[in-house]
Design an enzyme around this catalytic site. Structure first.
Site, PDB file in Angstrom:
ATOM      1  N   CYS A  89     -37.130 -55.535 -63.628  1.00 20.90           N
ATOM      2  CA  CYS A  89     -38.223 -54.558 -63.571  1.00 20.90           C
ATOM      3  C   CYS A  89     -39.461 -55.187 -62.947  1.00 20.90           C
ATOM      4  CB  CYS A  89     -38.550 -54.047 -64.979  1.00 20.90           C
ATOM      5  SG  CYS A  89     -40.002 -52.970 -65.035  1.00 20.90           S
ATOM      6  N   LYS A 147     -62.357 -30.289 -65.671  1.00 16.01           N
ATOM      7  CA  LYS A 147     -61.741 -30.366 -66.985  1.00 16.01           C
ATOM      8  C   LYS A 147     -62.385 -31.438 -67.856  1.00 16.01           C
ATOM      9  CE  LYS A 147     -57.287 -28.529 -65.492  1.00 16.01           C
ATOM     10  NZ  LYS A 147     -55.833 -28.779 -65.350  1.00 16.01           N
ATOM     11  N   CYS A 159     -44.546 -28.068 -64.134  1.00 17.17           N
ATOM     12  CA  CYS A 159     -45.008 -26.832 -64.758  1.00 17.17           C
ATOM     13  C   CYS A 159     -45.325 -25.763 -63.717  1.00 17.17           C
ATOM     14  CB  CYS A 159     -46.252 -27.108 -65.599  1.00 17.17           C
ATOM     15  SG  CYS A 159     -45.979 -28.237 -66.966  1.00 17.17           S
TER      16      CYS A 159
END
Length: 339
Positions: free
Chosen positions: A241, A83, A183
């Site tokens: 965090c 890609k 997906c």
């Protein structure tokens, strides 16, 4: 005097103008992932005149990509084009004034810091939170804004995260944000991708042209099939965090198992070696036991005695296609590659 004809309609938009266009020309953007989101982002940024666009992707073009990954075509599928390589060729035809670099590589804790030199903003073109956390950690470690984006089914979301200004991605999604949906398991509509990536891009353009007062400052979410939209204020960082609170940056910590990754929904296990691989050499080794096809970018070897295909890349990556079982993938890998 610069010839700005190509960007004349963009420059007529007063918040950008000639001054903003010069800022875009002087900018460097890094895109991680050149799939659905990444191709849309790259297309917009290159056409907009970003001076230097760099992107990384580990995968190659498959037929199922063509529904939503806008820079690719059937010839790329036939040639098993990576890609990043296919995108680089297409984008250079769109705008010869932009410096474009495509890297066929797996972004991981070992190499991500190699790509951030001089980068003004990082764009998320990925499809998994493991890689997003990695981008998030390197962005916050080096004080680089990070534009998060996601698209699955008919839903999309995006947010610009700025170190020292907004909470990081790990604050927003401490346990990952996809709920296991990808997906490849529940599908995705192409317009969702276009909208999400366009929202990411516009926030990047605002930031790079200095129009920071127009930044959204929210996590934007929408569902174009069910006609829902919701914006969540980013709020403040969490002190507990590990990324923006404690500054531990856990995704940048190298682990022994980093070299083996299951690609969710793909029936593929990726194994990352610490050395380069000669495709011609491996074509010769595997051709007696597999149907092989070598391109300048990869070697596909469909094993005759296994329902498995090995895809070998020069950078040391091997995709074991046909299983998500890591043990089986390692067994096949050891049997035929043995490294």
């Amino acid at each position: 005097m610069e010839d700005w004809t190509r960007y004349s309609r963009q420059m007529l938009f007063k918040p950008i103008g000639e001054n903003g266009q010069k800022k875009l020309k002087d900018s460097k953007v890094l895109i991680i992932g050149m799939g659905a989101l990444g191709t849309v982002i790259a297309n917009h940024l290159v056409r907009a005149g970003i001076g230097h666009v760099v992107f990384c992707d580990r995968d190659y073009v498959e037929k199922s990509n063509l529904q939503r990954q806008m820079l690719f075509d059937e010839e790329d599928v036939e040639k098993y084009m990576p890609k990043a390589a296919a995108a680089e060729l297409k984008l250079k035809k769109l705008n010869s004034e932009v410096r474009i670099e495509g890297h066929v590589t797996d972004i991981n804790a070992d190499n991500v810091e190699e790509f951030i030199d001089g980068v003004d903003i990082i764009m998320d073109g990925t499809d998994n939170f493991q890689t997003r956390y990695l981008i998030n950690d390197v962005a916050y470690k080096y004080n680089i804004p990070f534009v998060y984006g996601g698209a699955v089914s008919s839903r999309g979301m995006s947010a610009l995260l700025i170190p020292g200004v907004t909470p990081c991605l790990r604050c927003l999604f401490p346990d990952g944000g996809s709920g296991g949906q990808t997906c490849d398991t529940i599908g995705v509509l192409a317009p969702v991708v276009d909208i999400s990536a366009s929202m990411q891009t516009i926030e990047a353009l605002k930031y790079l042209t200095g129009n920071t007062e127009k930044l959204r400052g929210e996590l934007a979410t929408f569902d174009i099939w069910n006609n829902h939209s919701y914006n969540l204020q980013l709020g403040k960082r969490r002190d507990e965090c590990d990324t923006c609170g404690k500054e531990i940056f856990p995704a940048l910590t190298k682990r022994e198992d980093d070299g083996v990754t299951t690609l969710c929904g793909r029936e593929t296990v990726q194994i990352l070696l610490k050395q380069k691989l000669d495709l011609t050499e491996w074509d010769g080794r595997l051709s007696p036991v597999a149907e092989t096809k070598k391109t300048p970018f990869l070697l596909r070897a469909r094993l005759k005695e296994e329902e498995i295909t090995l895809v070998i890349f020069p950078d040391g990556r091997v995709l074991v296609q046909g299983t998500e079982d890591i043990s089986r993938a390692k067994t096949v890998f050891s049997k035929y590659i043995g490294m």
